[in-house]
Design a protein around this motif. Structure first.
Motif, PDB file in Angstrom:
ATOM      1  N   ASN A   1       0.861  -1.186   0.000  1.00 17.85           N
ATOM      2  CA  ASN A   1       0.000   0.000   0.000  1.00 17.85           C
ATOM      3  C   ASN A   1       0.896   1.234   0.000  1.00 17.85           C
ATOM      4  OD1 ASN A   1       0.914   0.365   2.657  1.00 17.85           O
ATOM      5  ND2 ASN A   1      -0.862  -0.657   3.539  1.00 17.85           N
ATOM      6  N   THR A   2       0.315   2.403   0.130  1.00 16.38           N
ATOM      7  CA  THR A   2       1.109   3.635   0.069  1.00 16.38           C
ATOM      8  C   THR A   2       2.135   3.717   1.194  1.00 16.38           C
ATOM      9  OG1 THR A   2      -0.607   4.874   1.238  1.00 16.38           O
ATOM     10  CG2 THR A   2      -0.642   4.966  -1.167  1.00 16.38           C
ATOM     11  N   GLU A   3       1.817   3.183   2.367  1.00 18.33           N
ATOM     12  CA  GLU A   3       2.794   3.198   3.466  1.00 18.33           C
ATOM     13  C   GLU A   3       4.024   2.365   3.124  1.00 18.33           C
ATOM     14  OE1 GLU A   3      -0.043   1.847   6.473  1.00 18.33           O
ATOM     15  OE2 GLU A   3       0.416   3.691   7.582  1.00 18.33           O
ATOM     16  N   VAL A   4       3.806   1.215   2.525  1.00 17.89           N
ATOM     17  CA  VAL A   4       4.926   0.351   2.130  1.00 17.89           C
ATOM     18  C   VAL A   4       5.747   1.041   1.040  1.00 17.89           C
ATOM     19  CG1 VAL A   4       5.573  -1.868   1.101  1.00 17.89           C
ATOM     20  CG2 VAL A   4       3.718  -1.761   2.796  1.00 17.89           C
ATOM     21  N   LEU A   5       5.077   1.616   0.058  1.00 17.30           N
ATOM     22  CA  LEU A   5       5.787   2.302  -1.021  1.00 17.30           C
ATOM     23  C   LEU A   5       6.589   3.487  -0.489  1.00 17.30           C
ATOM     24  CD1 LEU A   5       3.052   2.208  -3.811  1.00 17.30           C
ATOM     25  CD2 LEU A   5       4.893   0.561  -3.367  1.00 17.30           C
ATOM     26  N   ASP A   6       6.010   4.239   0.432  1.00 19.22           N
ATOM     27  CA  ASP A   6       6.736   5.355   1.049  1.00 19.22           C
ATOM     28  C   ASP A   6       7.952   4.860   1.822  1.00 19.22           C
ATOM     29  OD1 ASP A   6       4.923   7.154  -0.007  1.00 19.22           O
ATOM     30  OD2 ASP A   6       3.845   7.487   1.888  1.00 19.22           O
ATOM     31  N   ALA A   7       7.805   3.745   2.532  1.00 25.09           N
ATOM     32  CA  ALA A   7       8.917   3.181   3.307  1.00 25.09           C
ATOM     33  C   ALA A   7      10.043   2.724   2.380  1.00 25.09           C
ATOM     34  CB  ALA A   7       8.433   2.035   4.188  1.00 25.09           C
ATOM     35  N   VAL A   8       9.700   2.083   1.269  1.00 20.36           N
ATOM     36  CA  VAL A   8      10.714   1.659   0.300  1.00 20.36           C
ATOM     37  C   VAL A   8      11.432   2.886  -0.270  1.00 20.36           C
ATOM     38  CG1 VAL A   8      11.034   0.633  -2.008  1.00 20.36           C
ATOM     39  CG2 VAL A   8       9.652  -0.555  -0.272  1.00 20.36           C
ATOM     40  N   GLY A   9      10.682   3.911  -0.604  1.00 18.20           N
ATOM     41  CA  GLY A   9      11.299   5.145  -1.091  1.00 18.20           C
ATOM     42  C   GLY A   9      12.217   5.768  -0.061  1.00 18.20           C
ATOM     43  N   GLU A  10      11.791   5.761   1.192  1.00 16.92           N
ATOM     44  CA  GLU A  10      12.606   6.344   2.261  1.00 16.92           C
ATOM     45  C   GLU A  10      13.882   5.530   2.502  1.00 16.92           C
ATOM     46  OE1 GLU A  10      14.113   8.995   4.766  1.00 16.92           O
ATOM     47  OE2 GLU A  10      12.411   9.283   3.422  1.00 16.92           O
TER      48      GLU A  10
END
Length: 182
Positions: free
Chosen positions: A107-116
């Motif tokens: 989800n968006t939280e996972v995608l944001d974490a990968v980006g971070e």
């Protein structure tokens, strides 16, 4: 040839050049070592994970190794791309560890974490490559099986596989000094 704190027994040498259809620019092994160190430090510090590095390989295709990839561009006196490509289970566990909550779907939280995580690795490596006065782009995250990641056309990327207790991920780096810069 072995490199201290680096990729060990890969058959590349400083100044190595690989003639392929994909690239024509020298990919220097010493450019990779700061990224390897950054992965180890970031994953240990931010996730509490010890990662195990596999044998580096010359990347022959543009297809990402896994289904979730954080991508960051680098520019300055060198240009390149850094990719952290995660299997889905590793992306989920990494995001869960980073956010301190159990996540079970992309989800968006996972995608944001990968980006971070990709941003942290690129930023830490950038600090070790000061002579190139690098700027780091904002991270992009790409998902899906067999997605394509575009590297600068003149540089052959090197892929370094890593293993975790939760599965694999891969660091992919293509970085070359800009002729005439500096």
């Amino acid at each position: 040839m072995c490199f201290e704190h680096g990729i060990g027994s890969i058959t590349l040498r400083p100044g190595w050049k690989k003639e392929t259809q994909m690239a024509t620019t020298v990919m220097r092994v010493e450019h990779i070592n700061p990224f390897i160190a950054a992965v180890n430090t970031t994953f240990r510090t931010m996730l509490g994970w010890e990662v195990r590095r596999g044998k580096p390989v010359i990347k022959q295709t543009r297809t990402a190794e896994h289904s979730v990839s954080g991508v960051i561009g680098l520019s300055g006196k060198a240009v390149g791309t850094v990719v952290l490509s995660f299997s889905t289970p590793v992306a989920l566990k990494a995001a869960s560890a980073l956010l301190m909550e159990e996540l079970s779907e992309i989800n968006t939280e996972v995608l944001d974490a990968v980006g971070e995580l990709t941003n942290m690795v690129a930023g830490a490596a950038k600090a070790q490559l000061e002579e190139y006065q690098l700027s780091v782009s904002l991270p992009n995250v790409v998902t899906g099986h067999n997605h394509i990641v575009h590297f600068p056309s003149t540089v052959t990327p090197i892929a370094i596989p890593f293993e975790t207790d939760y599965g694999p991920f891969t660091l992919e780096v293509a970085l070359a000094a800009v002729e005439g810069a500096g």
